[in-house]
Design an enzyme around this catalytic site. Sequence first.
Site, PDB file in Angstrom:
ATOM      1  CB  ILE A  11      -3.564  -9.482  -6.905  1.00 32.25           C
ATOM      2  CG1 ILE A  11      -2.315 -10.544  -7.434  1.00 32.25           C
ATOM      3  CG2 ILE A  11      -3.771  -9.698  -5.615  1.00 32.25           C
ATOM      4  CD1 ILE A  11      -1.218 -10.345  -6.786  1.00 32.25           C
ATOM      5  CG  ASN A  24      -1.178  -9.077   9.507  1.00 31.30           C
ATOM      6  OD1 ASN A  24      -1.040 -10.035   9.749  1.00 31.30           O
ATOM      7  ND2 ASN A  24      -2.019  -8.144   9.210  1.00 31.30           N
ATOM      8  N   GLY A  32      -5.729  -3.352   2.797  1.00 31.15           N
ATOM      9  CA  GLY A  32      -5.038  -3.584   1.647  1.00 31.15           C
ATOM     10  C   GLY A  32      -5.269  -4.775   0.818  1.00 31.15           C
ATOM     11  CB  VAL A  33      -2.899  -6.697  -1.411  1.00 30.27           C
ATOM     12  CG1 VAL A  33      -1.942  -7.246  -0.712  1.00 30.27           C
ATOM     13  CG2 VAL A  33      -3.319  -7.760  -2.614  1.00 30.27           C
ATOM     14  CG  ASP A  34      -3.974  -9.956   4.628  1.00 35.94           C
ATOM     15  OD1 ASP A  34      -4.384 -10.865   4.279  1.00 35.94           O
ATOM     16  OD2 ASP A  34      -3.210  -9.932   5.526  1.00 35.94           O
ATOM     17  CB  THR A 118       4.802  -0.161  -2.244  1.00 35.24           C
ATOM     18  OG1 THR A 118       3.642  -0.744  -2.622  1.00 35.24           O
ATOM     19  CG2 THR A 118       6.014  -0.978  -2.693  1.00 35.24           C
ATOM     20  N   GLY A 119       2.402  -0.355   0.658  1.00 34.65           N
ATOM     21  CA  GLY A 119       1.145   0.219   1.156  1.00 34.65           C
ATOM     22  C   GLY A 119       1.298   0.550   2.357  1.00 34.65           C
ATOM     23  CE1 TYR A 121       2.589  -3.873   7.685  1.00 35.19           C
ATOM     24  CE2 TYR A 121       3.850  -5.380   6.799  1.00 35.19           C
ATOM     25  CZ  TYR A 121       3.137  -5.303   7.733  1.00 35.19           C
ATOM     26  OH  TYR A 121       2.369  -6.060   8.590  1.00 35.19           O
TER      27      TYR A 121
HETATM   28  P1  ADP Z   1       1.869  -3.793   2.935  1.00 34.97           P
HETATM   29  O1  ADP Z   1       1.310  -3.838   4.252  1.00 34.97           O
HETATM   30  O2  ADP Z   1       2.957  -4.997   2.462  1.00 34.97           O
HETATM   31  O3  ADP Z   1       2.418  -2.422   2.641  1.00 34.97           O
HETATM   32  P2  ADP Z   1      -0.577  -3.296   1.438  1.00 34.97           P
HETATM   33  O4  ADP Z   1      -1.829  -4.310   0.824  1.00 34.97           O
HETATM   34  O5  ADP Z   1      -1.087  -2.285   2.165  1.00 34.97           O
HETATM   35  O6  ADP Z   1       0.719  -4.101   2.126  1.00 34.97           O
HETATM   36  O7  ADP Z   1       0.147  -2.814   0.042  1.00 34.97           O
HETATM   37  C1  ADP Z   1       0.835  -3.523  -0.891  1.00 34.97           C
HETATM   38  C2  ADP Z   1       0.556  -3.123  -2.076  1.00 34.97           C
HETATM   39  O8  ADP Z   1      -0.569  -3.673  -2.696  1.00 34.97           O
HETATM   40  C3  ADP Z   1       0.354  -1.447  -2.641  1.00 34.97           C
HETATM   41  O9  ADP Z   1       1.050  -1.133  -3.674  1.00 34.97           O
HETATM   42  C4  ADP Z   1      -1.107  -1.744  -2.639  1.00 34.97           C
HETATM   43  O10 ADP Z   1      -1.426  -0.481  -3.537  1.00 34.97           O
HETATM   44  C5  ADP Z   1      -1.216  -2.826  -3.532  1.00 34.97           C
HETATM   45  N1  ADP Z   1      -2.885  -3.417  -3.286  1.00 34.97           N
HETATM   46  C6  ADP Z   1      -3.894  -3.143  -2.499  1.00 34.97           C
HETATM   47  N2  ADP Z   1      -4.866  -3.812  -2.950  1.00 34.97           N
HETATM   48  C7  ADP Z   1      -4.675  -4.531  -4.262  1.00 34.97           C
HETATM   49  C8  ADP Z   1      -5.247  -5.585  -5.084  1.00 34.97           C
HETATM   50  N3  ADP Z   1      -6.474  -6.067  -4.723  1.00 34.97           N
HETATM   51  N4  ADP Z   1      -4.516  -6.047  -6.022  1.00 34.97           N
HETATM   52  C9  ADP Z   1      -3.294  -5.637  -6.128  1.00 34.97           C
HETATM   53  N5  ADP Z   1      -2.398  -4.797  -5.447  1.00 34.97           N
HETATM   54  C10 ADP Z   1      -3.254  -4.409  -4.149  1.00 34.97           C
END
Ligand code: ADP
Length: 166
Positions: A11, A24, A32-34, A118-119, A121
């Site tokens: 993303i 969070n 993860g994405v954060d 979905t990650g 959490y």
């Molecule tokens: P949460 O804590 O809300 O579960 P996560 O970051 O662990 O957040 O995961 C949420 C989703 O983002 C998961 O499906 C994960 O595979 C996805 N994700 C992780 N990194 C990226 C990225 N760089 N771009 C897009 N999606 C991502």
Amino acid sequence: MSSIEIVEGDITKLDVDAIVNAANNSLLGGGGVDGAIHSVAGPELLEDCRNLNGCETGEAKITDGYNLPAKYIIHTVGPVWKGGNNKEDELLAECYKNCFRLTEEYGIKTIAFPAISTGVYRFPVDGATQIAVQETKKYLKEHPNLEKVIFVCFNDEVYSSYKNYL
Ligand code: ADP
């Protein structure tokens, strides 16, 4: 006519008006994405987030995109999956609603979402996809000025789930 797209990948690379961060409650960074968003946006993002005083689950707050191609980052906090009887569905729907509310307020025309919750959490992917698609269709029906919504899929399970529901 608004469009809904599914893309596979990262993303942080998308050149859209806003990307959504699955953050969070502290808004001070995580994995993860954060983690990916903070590392590309740069340290100024963390400075900005310190002034936001965190974010309740289901709510959303907006910052600049800093070094990202995206102009804005909308930080929302999805629910942690605790079996399904702790308002998880409602709270996840709130995330999407509150992100969309900010698009209107900031004149955002194109927005990209990760699969919130979905990650780490652990929200079941199909259930989360259904909520994301339902809230998006509902919003676009009443707000055709939002031009494009992109669902960014970082793994195959998420990608096939979106393919299935759209
Ligand atoms: P949460 O804590 O809300 O579960 P996560 O970051 O662990 O957040 O995961 C949420 C989703 O983002 C998961 O499906 C994960 O595979 C996805 N994700 C992780 N990194 C990226 C990225 N760089 N771009 C897009 N999606 C991502």
